[in-house]
Design a protein around this motif. Structure first.
Motif, PDB file in Angstrom:
ATOM      1  N   PRO A 101      31.395  21.853 -39.483  1.00 54.99           N
ATOM      2  CA  PRO A 101      32.754  22.075 -38.458  1.00 54.99           C
ATOM      3  C   PRO A 101      33.628  22.937 -38.814  1.00 54.99           C
ATOM      4  O   PRO A 101      34.852  23.191 -37.613  1.00 54.99           O
ATOM      5  CB  PRO A 101      32.397  21.322 -37.728  1.00 54.99           C
ATOM      6  CG  PRO A 101      30.828  20.305 -37.917  1.00 54.99           C
ATOM      7  CD  PRO A 101      30.881  20.827 -39.397  1.00 54.99           C
ATOM      8  N   GLU A 107      38.734  25.015 -30.973  1.00 59.37           N
ATOM      9  CA  GLU A 107      38.964  23.678 -30.918  1.00 59.37           C
ATOM     10  C   GLU A 107      37.533  23.147 -30.311  1.00 59.37           C
ATOM     11  O   GLU A 107      36.981  23.992 -29.851  1.00 59.37           O
ATOM     12  CB  GLU A 107      40.068  23.620 -29.764  1.00 59.37           C
ATOM     13  CG  GLU A 107      40.604  24.219 -28.687  1.00 59.37           C
ATOM     14  CD  GLU A 107      40.708  25.685 -29.335  1.00 59.37           C
ATOM     15  OE1 GLU A 107      40.890  26.124 -27.402  1.00 59.37           O
ATOM     16  OE2 GLU A 107      40.713  26.279 -29.951  1.00 59.37           O
ATOM     17  N   GLY A 108      37.702  21.937 -30.331  1.00 65.56           N
ATOM     18  CA  GLY A 108      36.598  20.940 -29.922  1.00 65.56           C
ATOM     19  C   GLY A 108      37.739  20.382 -28.329  1.00 65.56           C
ATOM     20  O   GLY A 108      38.547  20.626 -28.428  1.00 65.56           O
ATOM     21  N   PRO A 109      36.626  19.418 -27.322  1.00 67.08           N
ATOM     22  CA  PRO A 109      35.263  19.663 -28.001  1.00 67.08           C
ATOM     23  C   PRO A 109      34.445  21.127 -27.920  1.00 67.08           C
ATOM     24  O   PRO A 109      35.304  21.539 -26.763  1.00 67.08           O
ATOM     25  CB  PRO A 109      34.418  18.889 -26.660  1.00 67.08           C
ATOM     26  CG  PRO A 109      35.727  18.516 -25.962  1.00 67.08           C
ATOM     27  CD  PRO A 109      37.224  18.775 -26.117  1.00 67.08           C
ATOM     28  N   TRP A 110      33.077  21.548 -27.821  1.00 73.20           N
ATOM     29  CA  TRP A 110      32.419  22.860 -27.541  1.00 73.20           C
ATOM     30  C   TRP A 110      31.972  22.786 -26.054  1.00 73.20           C
ATOM     31  O   TRP A 110      31.032  21.826 -26.170  1.00 73.20           O
ATOM     32  CB  TRP A 110      31.769  23.308 -28.856  1.00 73.20           C
ATOM     33  CG  TRP A 110      32.486  23.757 -30.467  1.00 73.20           C
ATOM     34  CD1 TRP A 110      33.977  24.319 -30.553  1.00 73.20           C
ATOM     35  CD2 TRP A 110      32.364  23.380 -31.519  1.00 73.20           C
ATOM     36  NE1 TRP A 110      34.195  23.754 -31.546  1.00 73.20           N
ATOM     37  CE2 TRP A 110      32.834  23.635 -32.080  1.00 73.20           C
ATOM     38  CE3 TRP A 110      30.397  23.177 -31.904  1.00 73.20           C
ATOM     39  CZ2 TRP A 110      32.845  23.352 -33.458  1.00 73.20           C
ATOM     40  CZ3 TRP A 110      30.673  22.728 -32.920  1.00 73.20           C
ATOM     41  CH2 TRP A 110      31.171  23.110 -33.908  1.00 73.20           C
ATOM     42  N   THR A 133      25.478  16.029 -35.465  1.00 74.80           N
ATOM     43  CA  THR A 133      27.034  16.645 -35.674  1.00 74.80           C
ATOM     44  C   THR A 133      27.202  17.695 -33.982  1.00 74.80           C
ATOM     45  O   THR A 133      28.264  17.343 -33.966  1.00 74.80           O
ATOM     46  CB  THR A 133      26.393  17.780 -36.556  1.00 74.80           C
ATOM     47  OG1 THR A 133      27.039  17.154 -37.639  1.00 74.80           O
ATOM     48  CG2 THR A 133      28.726  18.557 -36.494  1.00 74.80           C
ATOM     49  N   LEU A 134      26.125  18.232 -33.261  1.00 74.03           N
ATOM     50  CA  LEU A 134      25.670  18.814 -32.131  1.00 74.03           C
ATOM     51  C   LEU A 134      26.306  18.235 -30.863  1.00 74.03           C
ATOM     52  O   LEU A 134      27.200  18.130 -30.443  1.00 74.03           O
ATOM     53  CB  LEU A 134      25.694  19.609 -31.633  1.00 74.03           C
ATOM     54  CG  LEU A 134      24.950  21.254 -32.923  1.00 74.03           C
ATOM     55  CD1 LEU A 134      23.761  22.171 -32.674  1.00 74.03           C
ATOM     56  CD2 LEU A 134      25.913  21.915 -33.171  1.00 74.03           C
ATOM     57  N   GLU A 136      27.904  15.270 -31.546  1.00 71.30           N
ATOM     58  CA  GLU A 136      29.415  14.672 -31.087  1.00 71.30           C
ATOM     59  C   GLU A 136      29.858  15.567 -30.866  1.00 71.30           C
ATOM     60  O   GLU A 136      31.677  15.145 -30.418  1.00 71.30           O
ATOM     61  CB  GLU A 136      29.466  14.570 -32.980  1.00 71.30           C
ATOM     62  CG  GLU A 136      29.210  13.310 -33.310  1.00 71.30           C
ATOM     63  CD  GLU A 136      28.991  12.893 -34.376  1.00 71.30           C
ATOM     64  OE1 GLU A 136      29.945  13.901 -35.682  1.00 71.30           O
ATOM     65  OE2 GLU A 136      27.630  12.194 -35.379  1.00 71.30           O
ATOM     66  N   ARG A 137      30.046  17.385 -31.001  1.00 71.51           N
ATOM     67  CA  ARG A 137      30.834  17.930 -30.845  1.00 71.51           C
ATOM     68  C   ARG A 137      31.088  18.918 -30.160  1.00 71.51           C
ATOM     69  O   ARG A 137      32.489  18.961 -28.934  1.00 71.51           O
ATOM     70  CB  ARG A 137      30.963  19.584 -32.163  1.00 71.51           C
ATOM     71  CG  ARG A 137      31.166  18.553 -33.407  1.00 71.51           C
ATOM     72  CD  ARG A 137      32.072  18.427 -33.837  1.00 71.51           C
ATOM     73  NE  ARG A 137      32.619  17.849 -35.088  1.00 71.51           N
ATOM     74  CZ  ARG A 137      33.819  18.306 -35.509  1.00 71.51           C
ATOM     75  NH1 ARG A 137      35.079  19.626 -35.075  1.00 71.51           N
ATOM     76  NH2 ARG A 137      34.177  17.626 -37.320  1.00 71.51           N
ATOM     77  N   LEU A 138      29.827  18.670 -29.016  1.00 73.01           N
ATOM     78  CA  LEU A 138      29.843  19.358 -28.150  1.00 73.01           C
ATOM     79  C   LEU A 138      29.991  18.274 -26.544  1.00 73.01           C
ATOM     80  O   LEU A 138      30.447  16.480 -26.930  1.00 73.01           O
ATOM     81  CB  LEU A 138      28.531  20.004 -27.108  1.00 73.01           C
ATOM     82  CG  LEU A 138      28.174  20.757 -28.348  1.00 73.01           C
ATOM     83  CD1 LEU A 138      26.114  20.506 -27.522  1.00 73.01           C
ATOM     84  CD2 LEU A 138      28.464  22.219 -27.799  1.00 73.01           C
ATOM     85  N   ARG A 139      30.707  18.961 -25.777  1.00 69.10           N
ATOM     86  CA  ARG A 139      31.600  17.854 -24.312  1.00 69.10           C
ATOM     87  C   ARG A 139      30.112  17.237 -23.925  1.00 69.10           C
ATOM     88  O   ARG A 139      28.717  17.863 -24.071  1.00 69.10           O
ATOM     89  CB  ARG A 139      32.884  19.189 -23.663  1.00 69.10           C
ATOM     90  CG  ARG A 139      31.520  19.724 -22.429  1.00 69.10           C
ATOM     91  CD  ARG A 139      32.383  20.417 -22.108  1.00 69.10           C
ATOM     92  NE  ARG A 139      31.785  21.577 -20.932  1.00 69.10           N
ATOM     93  CZ  ARG A 139      30.486  22.018 -20.291  1.00 69.10           C
ATOM     94  NH1 ARG A 139      29.855  20.362 -20.236  1.00 69.10           N
ATOM     95  NH2 ARG A 139      30.169  22.789 -20.064  1.00 69.10           N
ATOM     96  N   ARG A 246      24.050  17.157 -23.352  1.00 70.75           N
ATOM     97  CA  ARG A 246      24.857  16.103 -24.290  1.00 70.75           C
ATOM     98  C   ARG A 246      25.337  15.183 -22.855  1.00 70.75           C
ATOM     99  O   ARG A 246      25.628  15.611 -21.809  1.00 70.75           O
ATOM    100  CB  ARG A 246      26.241  16.454 -24.935  1.00 70.75           C
ATOM    101  CG  ARG A 246      27.401  15.487 -25.611  1.00 70.75           C
ATOM    102  CD  ARG A 246      26.506  15.174 -26.415  1.00 70.75           C
ATOM    103  NE  ARG A 246      27.468  14.100 -26.756  1.00 70.75           N
ATOM    104  CZ  ARG A 246      27.531  12.749 -26.730  1.00 70.75           C
ATOM    105  NH1 ARG A 246      26.300  12.308 -25.588  1.00 70.75           N
ATOM    106  NH2 ARG A 246      27.867  12.039 -27.003  1.00 70.75           N
TER     107      ARG A 246
END
Length: 246
Positions: A101, A107-110, A133-134, A136-139, A246
């Motif tokens: 990532p 920039e996150g969150p995605w 990981t996804l 954690e990274r997604l809103r 998510r």
């Protein structure tokens, strides 16, 4: 590499992919529909295309969601060169490396992560890490949408799923399209791509993975990774679109 050369390879890529995914364009449309559904109040969704290859899914998403910010990631320098020439923003990184990532200029969150016929090559352990990981990274409310061949859960019906997809390919008239191996043999011999071919020879790239996971295995892994819900939203034979929220 000229526009005409790029389009030549992209057209041939689409044709050989349709040999294996006869309803590929509809499958792309379903992925775009899910991303649109998850971003009805968000006019500029941030989307990461995992294993983007030459940008087939990214270009369809950009057409369906012109205000979206889309970044593709892939490890293959040849496919990434074609994606770049097609106007896709994409970066080279290894999805089996949990640090990937950091290479994504978004920039996150995605808001969404998507993939099409790409993640099946990951080992089970690497896939589980990717799913975490996804998550954690997604809103919250963001979606992961994966379109790929998946084994049907009842063992007695797995051959049926493949049979149904192959029958559809026959009806669609794509069984005589160029195959995967022929496309790669040809593109790797193109002198316009010699630099990328040389770079490709220096990295380990696998396109033949088959973990044997069923669609239900994937849904369970996604829930275990931290997604609040996971389900299929489209299927033809053993070809699925899986969605995790998510």
């Amino acid at each position: 590499m000229t526009t005409s050369v790029t389009q030549h390879w992209l057209d041939r890529w689409d044709a050989q992919q349709e040999r294996y995914v006869p309803d590929r364009e509809e499958r792309f449309r379903v992925v775009a529909d899910v991303v649109a559904w998850a971003n009805q109040e968000n006019p500029h969704p941030k989307v990461v295309d995992l294993g983007c290859g030459p940008g087939s899914l990214s270009t369809r998403l950009a057409a369906a969601l012109p205000a979206a910010r889309i970044v593709g990631v892939d490890a293959d320098p040849v496919l990434l060169a074609l994606a770049a020439e097609a106007g896709v923003t994409a970066v080279r990184t290894d999805l089996a490396d949990p640090r990937w990532p950091a290479d994504v200029p978004l920039e996150g969150p995605w808001d969404a992560a998507v993939s099409s016929t790409a993640l099946h090559w990951l080992e089970v352990g690497d896939l589980a890490v990717l799913y975490r990981t996804l998550a954690e990274r997604l809103r919250p409310g963001g979606v992961f949408v994966d379109a790929d061949h998946r084994s049907i859960t009842p063992p007695a019906l797995r051959g049926l799923g493949t049979f149904v997809r192959n029958a559809r390919a026959t009806r669609a008239g794509v069984v005589d399209n160029e195959d995967w191996t022929s496309w790669w043999d040809a593109v790797l011999a193109d002198p316009d791509l010699s630099a990328q071919v040389d770079a490709r020879s220096e990295v380990s790239i696998c396109h033949d993975g088959n973990t044997g996971l069923t669609v239900d295995d994937h849904l369970g892994m996604l829930r275990d990774a931290g997604f609040s819900a996971a389900s299929t939203v489209w299927q033809f034979g053993d070809d699925f679109v899986v969605v995790a929220v998510r």
